[in-house]
Design a protein around this motif. Structure first.
Motif, PDB file in Angstrom:
ATOM      1  N   TRP A  34      -0.554   2.500  -8.822  1.00  0.00           N
ATOM      2  CA  TRP A  34      -0.797   3.937  -8.750  1.00  0.00           C
ATOM      3  C   TRP A  34      -0.042   4.553  -7.574  1.00  0.00           C
ATOM      4  N   VAL A  35       0.075   5.876  -7.591  1.00  0.00           N
ATOM      5  CA  VAL A  35       0.708   6.603  -6.491  1.00  0.00           C
ATOM      6  C   VAL A  35      -0.263   7.656  -5.965  1.00  0.00           C
ATOM      7  N   LEU A  36      -0.120   7.948  -4.677  1.00  0.00           N
ATOM      8  CA  LEU A  36      -0.950   8.947  -4.012  1.00  0.00           C
ATOM      9  C   LEU A  36      -0.090  10.144  -3.644  1.00  0.00           C
ATOM     10  N   GLY A  37      -0.513  11.329  -4.057  1.00  0.00           N
ATOM     11  CA  GLY A  37       0.164  12.564  -3.685  1.00  0.00           C
ATOM     12  C   GLY A  37      -0.637  13.310  -2.644  1.00  0.00           C
ATOM     13  N   VAL A  38       0.043  13.873  -1.653  1.00  0.00           N
ATOM     14  CA  VAL A  38      -0.617  14.649  -0.605  1.00  0.00           C
ATOM     15  C   VAL A  38       0.184  15.923  -0.357  1.00  0.00           C
ATOM     16  N   ALA A  39      -0.507  16.966   0.064  1.00  0.00           N
ATOM     17  CA  ALA A  39       0.158  18.236   0.373  1.00  0.00           C
ATOM     18  C   ALA A  39      -0.699  19.007   1.355  1.00  0.00           C
ATOM     19  N   ASP A  40      -0.044  19.726   2.270  1.00  0.00           N
ATOM     20  CA  ASP A  40      -0.781  20.636   3.142  1.00  0.00           C
ATOM     21  C   ASP A  40       0.142  21.757   3.605  1.00  0.00           C
ATOM     22  N   ILE A  41      -0.460  22.762   4.199  1.00  0.00           N
ATOM     23  CA  ILE A  41       0.267  23.956   4.629  1.00  0.00           C
ATOM     24  C   ILE A  41       0.716  23.799   6.076  1.00  0.00           C
ATOM     25  N   VAL A  42       1.981  24.038   6.316  1.00  0.00           N
ATOM     26  CA  VAL A  42       2.516  23.999   7.666  1.00  0.00           C
ATOM     27  C   VAL A  42       1.956  25.192   8.455  1.00  0.00           C
ATOM     28  N   PHE A  57     -10.046  18.180  -2.328  1.00  0.00           N
ATOM     29  CA  PHE A  57      -9.616  19.438  -1.724  1.00  0.00           C
ATOM     30  C   PHE A  57      -9.919  19.407  -0.234  1.00  0.00           C
ATOM     31  N   GLY A  58      -8.939  19.799   0.586  1.00  0.00           N
ATOM     32  CA  GLY A  58      -9.114  19.723   2.023  1.00  0.00           C
ATOM     33  C   GLY A  58      -9.079  21.044   2.755  1.00  0.00           C
ATOM     34  N   GLY A  59      -9.130  22.163   2.055  1.00  0.00           N
ATOM     35  CA  GLY A  59      -9.078  23.473   2.693  1.00  0.00           C
ATOM     36  C   GLY A  59      -7.666  24.011   2.750  1.00  0.00           C
ATOM     37  N   ASP A  60      -6.801  23.386   3.572  1.00  0.00           N
ATOM     38  CA  ASP A  60      -5.403  23.825   3.654  1.00  0.00           C
ATOM     39  C   ASP A  60      -4.468  22.855   2.942  1.00  0.00           C
ATOM     40  N   GLY A  61      -5.016  22.050   2.050  1.00  0.00           N
ATOM     41  CA  GLY A  61      -4.201  21.102   1.305  1.00  0.00           C
ATOM     42  C   GLY A  61      -5.058  20.310   0.341  1.00  0.00           C
ATOM     43  N   ALA A  62      -4.485  19.240  -0.193  1.00  0.00           N
ATOM     44  CA  ALA A  62      -5.197  18.420  -1.169  1.00  0.00           C
ATOM     45  C   ALA A  62      -4.528  17.064  -1.279  1.00  0.00           C
ATOM     46  N   GLY A  63      -5.264  16.114  -1.835  1.00  0.00           N
ATOM     47  CA  GLY A  63      -4.724  14.806  -2.145  1.00  0.00           C
ATOM     48  C   GLY A  63      -5.158  14.395  -3.540  1.00  0.00           C
ATOM     49  N   PHE A  64      -4.375  13.548  -4.184  1.00  0.00           N
ATOM     50  CA  PHE A  64      -4.721  13.073  -5.529  1.00  0.00           C
ATOM     51  C   PHE A  64      -4.004  11.753  -5.787  1.00  0.00           C
ATOM     52  N   ALA A  65      -4.518  11.004  -6.753  1.00  0.00           N
ATOM     53  CA  ALA A  65      -3.884   9.751  -7.157  1.00  0.00           C
ATOM     54  C   ALA A  65      -3.722   9.731  -8.665  1.00  0.00           C
ATOM     55  N   VAL A  66      -2.593   9.198  -9.123  1.00  0.00           N
ATOM     56  CA  VAL A  66      -2.312   9.113 -10.558  1.00  0.00           C
ATOM     57  C   VAL A  66      -1.638   7.770 -10.850  1.00  0.00           C
ATOM     58  N   PRO A  67      -1.690   7.308 -12.101  1.00  0.00           N
ATOM     59  CA  PRO A  67      -0.965   6.096 -12.461  1.00  0.00           C
ATOM     60  C   PRO A  67       0.537   6.228 -12.184  1.00  0.00           C
ATOM     61  N   GLY A  68       1.187   5.108 -11.920  1.00  0.00           N
ATOM     62  CA  GLY A  68       2.619   5.134 -11.618  1.00  0.00           C
ATOM     63  C   GLY A  68       3.454   5.775 -12.710  1.00  0.00           C
ATOM     64  N   GLU A  69       3.001   5.691 -13.948  1.00  0.00           N
ATOM     65  CA  GLU A  69       3.746   6.289 -15.051  1.00  0.00           C
ATOM     66  C   GLU A  69       3.776   7.812 -14.962  1.00  0.00           C
ATOM     67  N   ASP A  70       2.877   8.379 -14.152  1.00  0.00           N
ATOM     68  CA  ASP A  70       2.842   9.832 -13.972  1.00  0.00           C
ATOM     69  C   ASP A  70       3.480  10.275 -12.660  1.00  0.00           C
ATOM     70  N   ALA A  71       4.168   9.366 -11.980  1.00  0.00           N
ATOM     71  CA  ALA A  71       4.778   9.701 -10.690  1.00  0.00           C
ATOM     72  C   ALA A  71       5.811  10.820 -10.832  1.00  0.00           C
ATOM     73  N   ARG A  72       6.581  10.799 -11.911  1.00  0.00           N
ATOM     74  CA  ARG A  72       7.599  11.841 -12.101  1.00  0.00           C
ATOM     75  C   ARG A  72       6.931  13.204 -12.269  1.00  0.00           C
ATOM     76  N   ILE A  73       5.857  13.264 -13.048  1.00  0.00           N
ATOM     77  CA  ILE A  73       5.138  14.526 -13.222  1.00  0.00           C
ATOM     78  C   ILE A  73       4.602  15.022 -11.882  1.00  0.00           C
ATOM     79  N   ALA A  74       4.031  14.103 -11.094  1.00  0.00           N
ATOM     80  CA  ALA A  74       3.487  14.483  -9.791  1.00  0.00           C
ATOM     81  C   ALA A  74       4.588  15.021  -8.878  1.00  0.00           C
ATOM     82  N   ARG A  75       5.727  14.335  -8.859  1.00  0.00           N
ATOM     83  CA  ARG A  75       6.834  14.758  -7.992  1.00  0.00           C
ATOM     84  C   ARG A  75       7.340  16.142  -8.393  1.00  0.00           C
ATOM     85  N   GLU A  76       7.526  16.369  -9.695  1.00  0.00           N
ATOM     86  CA  GLU A  76       8.031  17.662 -10.165  1.00  0.00           C
ATOM     87  C   GLU A  76       7.022  18.780  -9.906  1.00  0.00           C
ATOM     88  N   THR A  77       5.738  18.477 -10.085  1.00  0.00           N
ATOM     89  CA  THR A  77       4.710  19.499  -9.859  1.00  0.00           C
ATOM     90  C   THR A  77       4.623  19.863  -8.381  1.00  0.00           C
TER      91      THR A  77
END
Length: 380
Positions: free
Chosen positions: A34-42, A80-100
């Motif tokens: 699986w892969v972990l996606g993370v994002a937050d606001i600078v 949900f972290g307030g100013d960002g978020a994290g999520f995990a998806v199967p490796g087969e969905d890594a491309r979708i996660a990256r594009e999103t």
């Protein structure tokens, strides 16, 4: 990818006891594939100082709604972290996660002049770095369940993202993620028992899982003594006013390239009609307003585990003093770091796939800085 990996999250047990999830044994390791996606606001602190925390919350929640829509509604763990978020998806969905994530960064800059950073890392790399990523599922109602994370992997990935080592570059300026269902039309919920307290607690490297589990259980046991365990949203649902306080933000979120003024007018009309339904309680087809408002409260995500414990509580002074004293002692012993931010109101950001079912999700935070301010206090 083995079928057991792609279907992993479906097999994770769902608990209806939040207190039980303070026990690490309740968490299941995610597959290495699986892969972990993370994002937050600078500079989210600066955005808050400029009075834009509702916008900050909306952009953070957009990460989750964008992924839910990109995956066609398939279930996956997110937080949900307030100013960002994290999520995990199967490796087969890594491309979708990256594009999103790339599209979300461009969208945040175009619509709100906000810099959203994002990163993607494999669970195998997290474990190679000496951290882990384990997940549990908590159901506050029969309609939804939320993911909880532990193991240190989420915090490690966020640090890697901030350093630029796992960064995803933004897409083109015209990139448009699908944010259908994301909204913020409710008014803030005032504190009824004292203050709305946003609390962030993280274990230190000197703290064992058993240490942090014991502290979490103690803090949660104190919070259980509050009315509805400190739930900051009224049992009959949050207030609604007209015009809705977030209509400008909603227009930016939902316009999908359309004229902003036209979209804002459309939303004003829509919200006026919705407001009338809630005020009168009149049923429209399968939509029952009073039931919906009660489910909004029941489904609200006001506490979570994500490599620590986060809560937004409607807290009286005596209980707050007890919690603070306990956290001060734990911090003095080197077992935790914590941050606390008190304010007068809680706010909510919502993802509603359909108003006709009970699977709508609602992210709760403090209305004047919330988790982001509490985290800033902790870092300081």
């Amino acid at each position: 990818m083995p079928p057991s990996d792609s279907l992993f999250y479906d097999s994770v047990p769902i608990s209806d006891s939040f207190l039980r999830l303070s026990d690490p044994v309740q968490f299941t390791p995610l597959p290495d594939t699986w892969v972990l996606g993370v994002a937050d606001i600078v500079d989210s602190t600066g955005e808050i100082e400029r009075g834009r925390y509702k916008t900050v919350n909306m952009v953070g929640a957009a990460v989750i709604s964008g992924m839910i829509n990109a995956l066609g509604g398939r279930v996956f763990p997110y937080v949900f972290g307030g100013d960002g978020a994290g999520f995990a998806v199967p490796g087969e969905d890594a491309r979708i996660a990256r594009e999103t994530l790339a599209a979300l960064q461009s969208w945040a800059e175009t619509e709100f002049a906000i810099t959203l950073r994002a990163g993607l890392v494999s669970v195998a790399d997290i474990r190679a770095a000496g951290r882990d990523l384990r997940v549990a599922r908590y159901a506050p109602s029969t309609g939804v369940d939320y993911a909880m994370f532990t193991g240190g992997g989420l915090a490690w990935a966020e640090a890697q993202m901030k350093s630029g080592r796992v960064a995803i570059p933004p897409a083109g300026l015209d990139a448009q993620p699908d944010l259908t269902g994301l909204s913020c039309r409710w008014s803030n919920s005032p504190a009824r028992h004292g203050q709305i307290v946003s609390l962030v607690i993280q274990p230190t490297l000197e703290s064992s899982e058993a240490d942090f589990a014991a502290l979490s259980q103690s803090v949660l046991s104190i919070a259980e003594g509050l009315d509805r365990a400190g739930h900051p949203v009224p049992q009959k649902g949050p207030p609604m006013s007209f015009p809705p306080p977030g209509v400008d933000i909603d227009a930016h979120v939902s316009r999908a390239g359309r004229n902003l003024l036209v979209q804002k007018i459309r939303l004003m009309i829509e919200n006026m009609l919705i407001g009338l339904l809630f005020k009168t309680g009149v049923r429209l087809g399968q939509f029952e307003p009073n039931h919906y408002k009660e489910m909004v409260s029941r489904n609200a995500d006001f506490r979570k585990f994500d490599d620590g414990l986060k809560m937004t509580l409607d807290c009286d002074p005596s209980t707050l003093e007890q919690i603070t004293r306990m956290l001060e002692d734990a911090q003095a012993s080197g077992k935790i770091r914590y941050g606390l931010h008190a304010q007068q109101e809680a706010m909510m950001t919502c993802f509603v796939p359909s108003a006709m079912s009970d699977d709508h999700v609602h992210f709760v935070d403090g209305a004047s800085g919330g988790y982001a301010q509490a985290a800033a206090v902790m870092r300081a």
